[in-house]
Design an enzyme around this catalytic site. Structure first.
Site, PDB file in Angstrom:
ATOM      1  N   HIS A   1       6.901  -7.307  -2.387  1.00  0.00           N
ATOM      2  CA  HIS A   1       6.540  -6.565  -1.197  1.00  0.00           C
ATOM      3  C   HIS A   1       7.666  -7.416  -0.094  1.00  0.00           C
ATOM      4  O   HIS A   1       7.768  -7.103   0.907  1.00  0.00           O
ATOM      5  CB  HIS A   1       5.330  -6.896  -0.402  1.00  0.00           C
TER       6      HIS A   1
ATOM      7  N   SER B   1      -3.934   3.216   4.931  1.00  0.00           N
ATOM      8  CA  SER B   1      -4.061   2.516   3.572  1.00  0.00           C
ATOM      9  C   SER B   1      -4.320   0.953   3.747  1.00  0.00           C
ATOM     10  O   SER B   1      -5.155   0.075   3.277  1.00  0.00           O
ATOM     11  CB  SER B   1      -3.256   2.814   2.555  1.00  0.00           C
TER      12      SER B   1
ATOM     13  N   LYS C   1       0.734  -1.357   0.064  1.00  0.00           N
ATOM     14  CA  LYS C   1      -0.072  -0.098   0.102  1.00  0.00           C
ATOM     15  C   LYS C   1       0.824   1.287  -0.046  1.00  0.00           C
ATOM     16  O   LYS C   1       0.513   2.277   0.424  1.00  0.00           O
ATOM     17  CB  LYS C   1      -0.989   0.000   1.199  1.00  0.00           C
TER      18      LYS C   1
END
Length: 291
Positions: A105, A135, A47
């Site tokens: 990620h 987020s 995010k």
């Protein structure tokens, strides 16, 4: 099956990082993944602007290509492994494009070593912790493939403890920043800079990648990656993913800097700032929580 019928996964400790099975099930193939010198790895804590930068890179390299391919097929997610689907590494092995744009990620210590050996280029995007946690909270509410987020205040505590999918935000941004000091093919970007002046950040990205788009082309790309445009683009907004419940929250929610002010209480903000100081002791890495 109905989304609610699928139980949400549990977090577990994986070599010191909180993870869930879909990101560790294919671990051996991830670690043995063969990077190429022209690969571009797009690395972020979740995010932080991954889809935004993926879209920009896709337009810079393949601007004219068929638009009817979802972003997650154009920029495969390396560590994902869902039963019944190609894993991220399978997808990448079959990807016909060159360069390959690859999403991850992973914390820096988990990146397959072939990326370093091949000197592949890496674009890392970081977002300030306060907006990032807000987020992530809304994302975890709508993403049935992630652990149950609980309420906002308990979520905020877990974020501070690093008990999130992909671990601690603090370690993630700090360790990638440290890597930049020794690995020259790493471009470290900030979400806030992108919001402030997308064109300027695209210029920096191009100079890192050795690309020279025309003024017209660059203007077109800035228009194409405007948040509202991507949010309404089915090929970019993840609206076709069954585990995402858009009734709870869209995948692309606001794309703003400073939305944390609508979520943090004064007390939460003060506690967060105190805690932040203890975890962020690298003076050269500075974030903006408003622009």
């Amino acid at each position: 099956p109905e989304m609610d019928a699928i139980p949400r996964p549990e977090l577990f400790d994986f070599n010191g990082i909180s993870m869930i099975k879909v990101f560790t099930a294919n671990w051996e193939n991830i670690q043995n993944f063969q990077a190429r010198p022209d690969d571009i790895l797009i690395a972020t804590y979740p995010k932080a602007g991954t889809t935004w930068v993926s879209n920009i890179l896709d337009l810079l390299y393949f601007g004219q290509r068929e638009k009817a391919i979802p972003i997650y097929e154009r920029v495969p997610f390396m560590e994902i492994s869902l039963a019944g689907f190609d894993s991220g590494t399978d997808f990448l092995d079959k990807l016909p494009t060159s360069p390959r744009l690859i999403k991850t990620h992973l914390p820096v210590q988990f990146v397959p070593k072939s990326f370093w050996e091949q000197k592949s280029r890496i674009v890392y995007i970081a977002r300030n912790a306060k907006d990032n946690v807000v987020s992530y909270f809304h994302f975890d509410r709508m993403n049935k493939g992630h652990p149950e987020p609980g309420d906002w205040s308990s979520y905020l505590q877990r974020f501070k403890q690093g008990k999130m999918v992909f671990g601690s935000w603090y370690d993630h941004v700090n360790n990638w920043w440290k890597k930049k000091q020794t690995y020259s093919s790493l471009h470290y970007m900030f979400f806030e800079d992108m919001v402030e002046d997308t064109g300027r950040e695209i210029d920096k990205l191009c100079s890192f990648l050795g690309l020279t788009p025309s003024v017209e082309e660059k203007t077109r790309i800035v228009g194409e990656v405007h948040f509202d445009k991507m949010k309404n683009d089915e090929m970019a907004n993840y609206s076709k993913i069954p585990v995402f419940d858009f009734k709870v929250s869209p995948f692309m929610r606001k794309g703003k800097v400073g939305d944390w002010k609508n979520h943090f209480t004064v007390a939460q903000n003060e506690e967060f700032d105190e805690d932040y100081k203890t975890k962020m002791n690298e003076p050269t890495l500075q974030f903006r929580t408003e622009i």
